[in-house]
Design a protein around this motif. Sequence first.
Motif, PDB file in Angstrom:
ATOM      1  N   GLN A   1      47.475  27.870  48.438  1.00 46.56           N
ATOM      2  CA  GLN A   1      46.988  27.272  47.205  1.00 46.56           C
ATOM      3  C   GLN A   1      45.594  27.782  46.839  1.00 46.56           C
ATOM      4  N   ILE A   2      44.780  28.032  47.914  1.00 44.40           N
ATOM      5  CA  ILE A   2      43.428  28.524  47.651  1.00 44.40           C
ATOM      6  C   ILE A   2      43.470  29.934  47.067  1.00 44.40           C
ATOM      7  N   SER A   3      44.331  30.804  47.566  1.00 44.82           N
ATOM      8  CA  SER A   3      44.435  32.164  47.047  1.00 44.82           C
ATOM      9  C   SER A   3      44.958  32.174  45.599  1.00 44.82           C
ATOM     10  N   GLU A   4      45.914  31.317  45.329  1.00 41.67           N
ATOM     11  CA  GLU A   4      46.427  31.248  43.967  1.00 41.67           C
ATOM     12  C   GLU A   4      45.376  30.740  42.989  1.00 41.67           C
ATOM     13  N   GLU A   5      44.592  29.794  43.400  1.00 45.01           N
ATOM     14  CA  GLU A   5      43.551  29.240  42.533  1.00 45.01           C
ATOM     15  C   GLU A   5      42.469  30.283  42.243  1.00 45.01           C
ATOM     16  N   SER A   6      42.075  31.036  43.254  1.00 46.40           N
ATOM     17  CA  SER A   6      41.065  32.070  43.042  1.00 46.40           C
ATOM     18  C   SER A   6      41.580  33.179  42.110  1.00 46.40           C
ATOM     19  N   TYR A   7      42.827  33.573  42.237  1.00 46.86           N
ATOM     20  CA  TYR A   7      43.397  34.586  41.352  1.00 46.86           C
ATOM     21  C   TYR A   7      43.440  34.092  39.893  1.00 46.86           C
ATOM     22  N   PHE A   8      43.766  32.823  39.732  1.00 44.26           N
ATOM     23  CA  PHE A   8      43.797  32.248  38.384  1.00 44.26           C
ATOM     24  C   PHE A   8      42.412  32.225  37.742  1.00 44.26           C
TER      25      PHE A   8
ATOM     26  N   THR B   1      39.948  34.236  38.358  1.00 42.12           N
ATOM     27  CA  THR B   1      39.547  35.612  38.024  1.00 42.12           C
ATOM     28  C   THR B   1      40.153  36.061  36.682  1.00 42.12           C
ATOM     29  N   ILE B   2      41.447  35.806  36.526  1.00 41.14           N
ATOM     30  CA  ILE B   2      42.104  36.172  35.267  1.00 41.14           C
ATOM     31  C   ILE B   2      41.500  35.409  34.092  1.00 41.14           C
ATOM     32  N   LYS B   3      41.152  34.146  34.295  1.00 41.21           N
ATOM     33  CA  LYS B   3      40.577  33.328  33.224  1.00 41.21           C
ATOM     34  C   LYS B   3      39.223  33.869  32.790  1.00 41.21           C
ATOM     35  N   SER B   4      38.397  34.277  33.716  1.00 34.51           N
ATOM     36  CA  SER B   4      37.077  34.814  33.359  1.00 34.51           C
ATOM     37  C   SER B   4      37.205  36.130  32.603  1.00 34.51           C
TER      38      SER B   4
END
Length: 832
Positions: free
Chosen positions: A62-69, A71-74
């Motif tokens: 869940q932590i890896s998925e949240e960080s990827y999200f 990054t894409i948002k920024s």
Amino acid sequence: MEASLNLPNPPPQPNLDHIKRKLIQHNINPTPKILHNIRKKELQKSNRRLAKQTPPPLNNTQISEESYFQTIKSEYNQFTNKKLVGRPWESLERLRLRELASGNDEYGGEKLNPQHLRELSDIIECDRDKFSWLLDNDVEFEVEEEEEDGKKWAPRKRSEAEAIKFLTDRLSATDLSVKDWKFNRMMRYSGLEFTEGQMLKIVAGLGSRGKWRHAMSVVEWVYNSKEHKHYKSRFVYTKLLTVLGRARKPREALRVFNLMRGDAYIYPDMAAFHSMAVTLGQSGCLKELINVIESMKEKPKKIKNMRSKNWDPVLQPDIVIFNAVINACVPTRQWKGVSWVFQQLRKNGLRPNGASFGLAMEVMLQSGKYELVHELFNKIKRSGEALKALTYKVLVKAFWQEGKVNEAIQAVRDMERRGIVGTASVYYELARCLCFYGRWQEAIMEIKKLKKLRPTRPLAVTFTGMILSSMDGGHVQDCLSIFEHSKTLVSPDIGITNAMLKVYGRNDMFSKAKELFEEAKVKNLGSETSIDDQYSSLKPDAYTFGSMLEASASALQWEYFEYVYKEMVLCGNQLDQKKHSVLLVEASRAGKWHLLQHAIDTILEAGEIPPVSFFTEMVCQATAHCDYEKAVSIINTMAHASFQVSFQEWIDLFEMNGDRIFQGNLIELQKTLLNHDLVHEATVLNLSRALQFICGSFEDSLNSTASENIIGSNLGGNLKILESDSIYRVNDESVDSDLEKVPSLSNSSPDGDAMALVTQSVKHFDYDLASNILESDSDDQEFEFIEHLGRHSDSDEFNFDVMMPSSEIDDDSYDYGVPSALEILETWKQMR
């Protein structure tokens, strides 16, 4: 293998027994539906409490998925915050090519010379109409922004009065119509809802500025739109009728009135009928006014938006309508219509008022029924109606026309004894009457009374009328005395100057006219009068130059005539074709033909057709100077015009110019016509017939003179030829038999002595006899002449095929339209 899942704990279930007890305590029956709703509410409350608690710790996935999200948002936020330029889906090469083609780069060379910019500005200002497309501002409403403390705010919204004034000002400054897209945009961006009150103010504002076309366009645009076509207002259309009436536009007002009669929503009421009747009455449209009165008494058969079957819009004409009928009889001089109006008044139980009698007197005055004027004046006294100053004005004019000067003076004195405050027009008419009969000293005494009334017009207008009245009466010395006396009361005025120039010009006083004209040029353009606080201008106008041209022409001072004409052109004044066309023709005959040339060019450039006398004079000038090619070009140009020159008019023209156009010139002109392609029109054919008649009769005269060896009066020879030759006997013979006997001019070659005799004998030719013989043949058989000319093939006959190509004869040349003035102008420029 079982997968281990970290699921959140389920929310606690509500205690139904506890809920039942609470309901029973509050005297509520715990039905299953109530219990189910309360249980649902309790579960929602527990879910909201759990949501406020801290979330459980996340695992590695869940932590890896949240960080990827995140990054894409920024990255997305950074991309959207940037300002996009161009089209991202196009390649860079295409973008560079568009930038090079657009040429939007600023000029980076040397600085522009401000002197050249000022010269360009002067050129544009001189021809402002030509560069109107460059100077015309956009008609859109500009959205201005207000800046305060570094921040931009939206502008304050205009009030209704400001928006109406802004719209009327913008419309008045343009010449837009309903079909113009700029008009449509201006109306839409005005910010108005175009209610009945707003429309009344807009139409009234445009009418006060004299923009009746814009008022019609606004009403048409608003009530033809989908938003307002069901909200038409009778009062707005009535206001539009009033605006058109003040602008003296009866035809346009009648179209609007007929539009109102076709719709029950805006069917005209009595106020609309009054406005329409007054407009038609002032314009003298008597027949249309009678039709309007008949429409008042009838119910329309076909009408839109009928409210109910019992709707009855029938009205009866009142005194205002009948007074308008009498007013319409004034310009048409239908004096019998006055008795009809008084009969209708008696039938309808109406009593004529003072305006009715006053208008009836005006009708009788214009019709020359002076005894009826006095009879109506006595009726006004007997009826008890209050006498007005305008009634005495009509009475004074009637006495003037009858030559009863003392009675006119007595009528004005009677008005003063009755205590009626006279208007300036009464004393003005009495002063003119006295000047007409040579009593200008008494007229000056009436002017003193006129000044006390504070007239609306300047006092110089009164002196102008007095001078012209004295001139019409034949008292030239009185005109000079009035002019000298006017200098002590008013400053020089252009109206007085024009009147005196006319007096000098008609009485052989060229030197005084020249002195006065030069004095008017050098004096100041405006000055303040000494008594009536009015402003008068001494700037020469079109009437000034026209009067001076007439004075110069009557005194045969053609050099000064040319000087005045050039001054008139430099001042921007146009020549009045109806009054001064004869003067230019006379100047051309006196050697000033270049003035006529300039006048023709000016008229053609204005999109108009010069008068026929200009063309015929240019033909005579070209023929007299042996420029036959130019004469043929002018003749072809004349054929395109809307007028026609008959056979008799060509004969009279050559007779009038016999002192400068000799027989040899006419023979050469005819030969040139035979060698050119001419336009197949009646003017050219009549000229050919006239030349053939004149030249053929002279050739027969030469042959008979040579054979008999008689040198005497050519008039007798012409009479002998006319009596013996059957070509001129058109009483019972057809045109074919006449034309077969016309000798060919192209094959004839007279010797030198014969040509000399031809050249000298033009003054002795009897044009009157020739015109009388062929008078009946000149008009009735004009088009038969065209048909018969194509059938002659003998060498001794007049061959029309030489003048007109076969292709032009076979075509239906009468079906094409008349060329415009611009096409004639191009032909004229090519000829020059």
